[in-house]
Design a protein around this motif. Structure first.
Motif, PDB file in Angstrom:
ATOM      1  N   CYS A 115       0.821  -1.212   0.000  1.00 18.65           N
ATOM      2  CA  CYS A 115       0.000   0.000   0.000  1.00 18.65           C
ATOM      3  C   CYS A 115       0.856   1.265   0.000  1.00 18.65           C
ATOM      4  O   CYS A 115       1.924   1.304   0.614  1.00 18.65           O
ATOM      5  CB  CYS A 115      -0.911   0.034   1.232  1.00 18.65           C
ATOM      6  SG  CYS A 115      -2.144  -1.279   1.306  1.00 18.65           S
ATOM      7  N   ASP A 116       0.361   2.284  -0.673  1.00 21.59           N
ATOM      8  CA  ASP A 116       0.887   3.632  -0.502  1.00 21.59           C
ATOM      9  C   ASP A 116       0.148   4.271   0.667  1.00 21.59           C
ATOM     10  O   ASP A 116      -1.050   4.025   0.858  1.00 21.59           O
ATOM     11  CB  ASP A 116       0.672   4.467  -1.763  1.00 21.59           C
ATOM     12  CG  ASP A 116       1.480   3.947  -2.942  1.00 21.59           C
ATOM     13  OD1 ASP A 116       2.630   3.530  -2.731  1.00 21.59           O
ATOM     14  OD2 ASP A 116       0.951   3.955  -4.069  1.00 21.59           O
ATOM     15  N   VAL A 117       0.841   5.079   1.447  1.00 21.28           N
ATOM     16  CA  VAL A 117       0.210   5.680   2.623  1.00 21.28           C
ATOM     17  C   VAL A 117       0.381   7.193   2.603  1.00 21.28           C
ATOM     18  O   VAL A 117       1.385   7.715   2.118  1.00 21.28           O
ATOM     19  CB  VAL A 117       0.795   5.099   3.938  1.00 21.28           C
ATOM     20  CG1 VAL A 117       0.600   3.591   3.996  1.00 21.28           C
ATOM     21  CG2 VAL A 117       2.268   5.441   4.088  1.00 21.28           C
ATOM     22  N   SER A 118      -0.644   7.884   3.117  1.00 22.75           N
ATOM     23  CA  SER A 118      -0.573   9.344   3.224  1.00 22.75           C
ATOM     24  C   SER A 118      -1.352   9.773   4.462  1.00 22.75           C
ATOM     25  O   SER A 118      -2.492   9.359   4.667  1.00 22.75           O
ATOM     26  CB  SER A 118      -1.141  10.022   1.973  1.00 22.75           C
ATOM     27  OG  SER A 118      -2.481   9.648   1.767  1.00 22.75           O
ATOM     28  N   PRO A 119      -0.742  10.610   5.318  1.00 27.71           N
ATOM     29  CA  PRO A 119      -1.387  11.036   6.561  1.00 27.71           C
ATOM     30  C   PRO A 119      -2.216  12.303   6.385  1.00 27.71           C
ATOM     31  O   PRO A 119      -1.906  13.169   5.564  1.00 27.71           O
ATOM     32  CB  PRO A 119      -0.205  11.305   7.497  1.00 27.71           C
ATOM     33  CG  PRO A 119       0.888  11.755   6.563  1.00 27.71           C
ATOM     34  CD  PRO A 119       0.681  11.032   5.256  1.00 27.71           C
ATOM     35  N   SER A 120      -3.274  12.395   7.176  1.00 33.74           N
ATOM     36  CA  SER A 120      -4.113  13.594   7.228  1.00 33.74           C
ATOM     37  C   SER A 120      -4.431  13.893   8.683  1.00 33.74           C
ATOM     38  O   SER A 120      -4.549  12.985   9.509  1.00 33.74           O
ATOM     39  CB  SER A 120      -5.424  13.386   6.460  1.00 33.74           C
ATOM     40  OG  SER A 120      -5.199  13.200   5.079  1.00 33.74           O
ATOM     41  N   GLY A 121      -4.586  15.168   8.982  1.00 32.86           N
ATOM     42  CA  GLY A 121      -4.940  15.566  10.329  1.00 32.86           C
ATOM     43  C   GLY A 121      -6.446  15.676  10.500  1.00 32.86           C
ATOM     44  O   GLY A 121      -7.144  16.165   9.610  1.00 32.86           O
ATOM     45  N   ILE A 122      -6.950  15.205  11.625  1.00 33.64           N
ATOM     46  CA  ILE A 122      -8.348  15.409  12.005  1.00 33.64           C
ATOM     47  C   ILE A 122      -8.378  16.600  12.957  1.00 33.64           C
ATOM     48  O   ILE A 122      -7.745  16.580  14.017  1.00 33.64           O
ATOM     49  CB  ILE A 122      -8.941  14.158  12.673  1.00 33.64           C
ATOM     50  CG1 ILE A 122      -8.886  12.969  11.709  1.00 33.64           C
ATOM     51  CG2 ILE A 122     -10.388  14.428  13.117  1.00 33.64           C
ATOM     52  CD1 ILE A 122      -9.328  11.649  12.337  1.00 33.64           C
TER      53      ILE A 122
END
Length: 286
Positions: free
Chosen positions: A274-281
Motif C-alpha cells: 500500500c501507498d500511505v498518506s497522513p491527514s490531520g483530524i
C-alpha cells in the motif's frame, strides 16, 4: 459579502471554478446537486457583486457531531479571508442545529488549508493514515512484496451483530482506537464509533474477525474500503493481507484503509503493497 445557502441555480457557477481544483479534478461538480438537496447539511456560498466567490459544506453526522468539508475559493479571490468567513458561518449553522463539535480532515501536504483551519481556531486532535493499492497491482512497491498479492496466513471471518456491544466498548481505549480518539471513518468523514455502527456493519457483512484483530469494511462500487482496523504488531501484516484477500474475492479493483498513525501499523500497510498518506483530524468545540 453575503453568505447564504446554495441553490440549484448556483450549480453552473460553482462548477465553473471547481472543476480543476486539483491535478485529478474535483468531486464538487459531481456532488453539488446532491449536497444542496441533503437536509442533514448545507452548502454555504459567499457572494458579492462579482458572483459566487467561494463555498463550503457542513453536514450533521449525529445529533451532536458535524463534519465540514469542500471549502473552495474562486481562484481570483484567494487570499482575501473568504475561507475564514465561510468557516465562521458554517460553525454558526452547526451550533444552531445542535452540534457540539465540528470536525474536518486536512491532508498533511495541504499547508495552506492547515494554516487556515488553525487560524479559525480548530485544534488537531488525531492523525489518520490513508493506505491503498490497486488489487492485483503489478507495480513493484519497494516496501512491499513487488506488487504481487500473496494470501494471508489468517482468514477473515464475519462477526455477528451480538458481538457489537463488546467491540464498540473496547475501541476507544484499544491500541489502534486510542490514537484515533475512538473515531471511525465513513468515506472521508469521521465520527465517534457507536454500537449501531457495528450492528449495521455486521448485518451487511462488513464486520470481521481476523485472529484477535477485527475490522469494519464497506465496498463502494469497485473499491473495498476498511473503515476501522484494530490489531497489534504481531498480527497487523497478516490482518491487512487477509482483508486484501476478501477484497480480491469480492471482485474489487481497489483497496483502501484508514489506519491509526502508528509506525508498526503503517509499516505493515507498506509491506502489503500500500501507498500511505497522513491527514490531520481537526476539531472545533462549539
Amino acid at each position: 459579502m453575503e453568505f447564504r445557502s446554495a441553490t440549484h441555480g448556483d450549480i453552473a457557477e460553482i462548477v465553473a471554478f471547481t472543476t480543476d481544483t486539483f491535478e485529478w479534478g474535483d468531486y464538487v461538480p459531481e456532488m453539488i446537486g446532491e449536497w444542496i438537496d441533503d437536509p442533514s447539511g448545507t452548502v454555504m456560498v459567499a457572494v458579492d457583486d462579482s458572483g459566487i466567490t467561494g463555498l463550503a459544506r457542513v453536514v450533521l453526522l449525529s445529533n451532536t457531531e458535524a463534519w465540514s468539508h469542500a471549502a473552495r475559493i474562486r481562484p481570483d479571490r484567494r487570499g482575501e479571508g473568504i475561507a475564514g468567513q465561510l468557516a465562521d458561518v458554517l460553525l454558526d449553522w452547526a451550533r444552531a442545529h445542535g452540534a457540539l463539535i465540528v470536525r474536518l480532515l486536512v491532508e498533511d501536504d495541504n499547508h495552506a488549508s492547515i494554516r487556515q483551519v488553525a487560524k479559525a481556531g480548530l485544534r488537531r486532535v488525531a492523525t489518520a493514515v490513508r493506505a491503498g493499492r490497486p488489487i492485483g497491482d503489478a507495480t513493484p512497491n519497494p516496501d512491499g512484496n513487488g506488487g504481487r498479492r500473496t494470501s494471508s496466513g489468517f482468514t477473515a471471518r464475519p462477526v455477528k451483530a451480538a458481538d457489537a456491544p463488546m467491540l464498540a466498548a473496547a475501541w476507544s481505549s484499544s491500541r489502534c482506537g486510542r490514537p484515533l480518539r475512538g473515531l471511525i471513518a465513513n468515506g472521508w468523514r469521521f465520527h465517534i464509533l457507536t454500537e449501531p455502527d457495528l450492528i449495521d456493519a455486521a448485518q451487511r457483512g462488513g464486520l470481521w474477525e481476523i485472529g484477535s484483530s477485527w475490522a469494519v469494511t464497506r465496498q463502494d462500487e469497485a473499491t473495498f474500503g476498511v473503515s476501522l482496523l484494530d490489531t497489534d504488531p504481531a498480527e497487523a501484516f497478516d490482518a491487512i493481507r487477509s482483508l486484501i484477500d476478501v477484497a480480491n474475492e469480492r471482485g474489487a479493483e481497489a483497496f483502501s484503509m484508514w489506519l491509526a498513525d502508528i509506525d508498526w501499523l503503517t509499516q505493515a500497510a507498506r509491506r502489503a503493497g500500500c501507498d500511505v498518506s497522513p491527514s490531520g483530524i481537526w476539531v472545533y468545540s462549539l
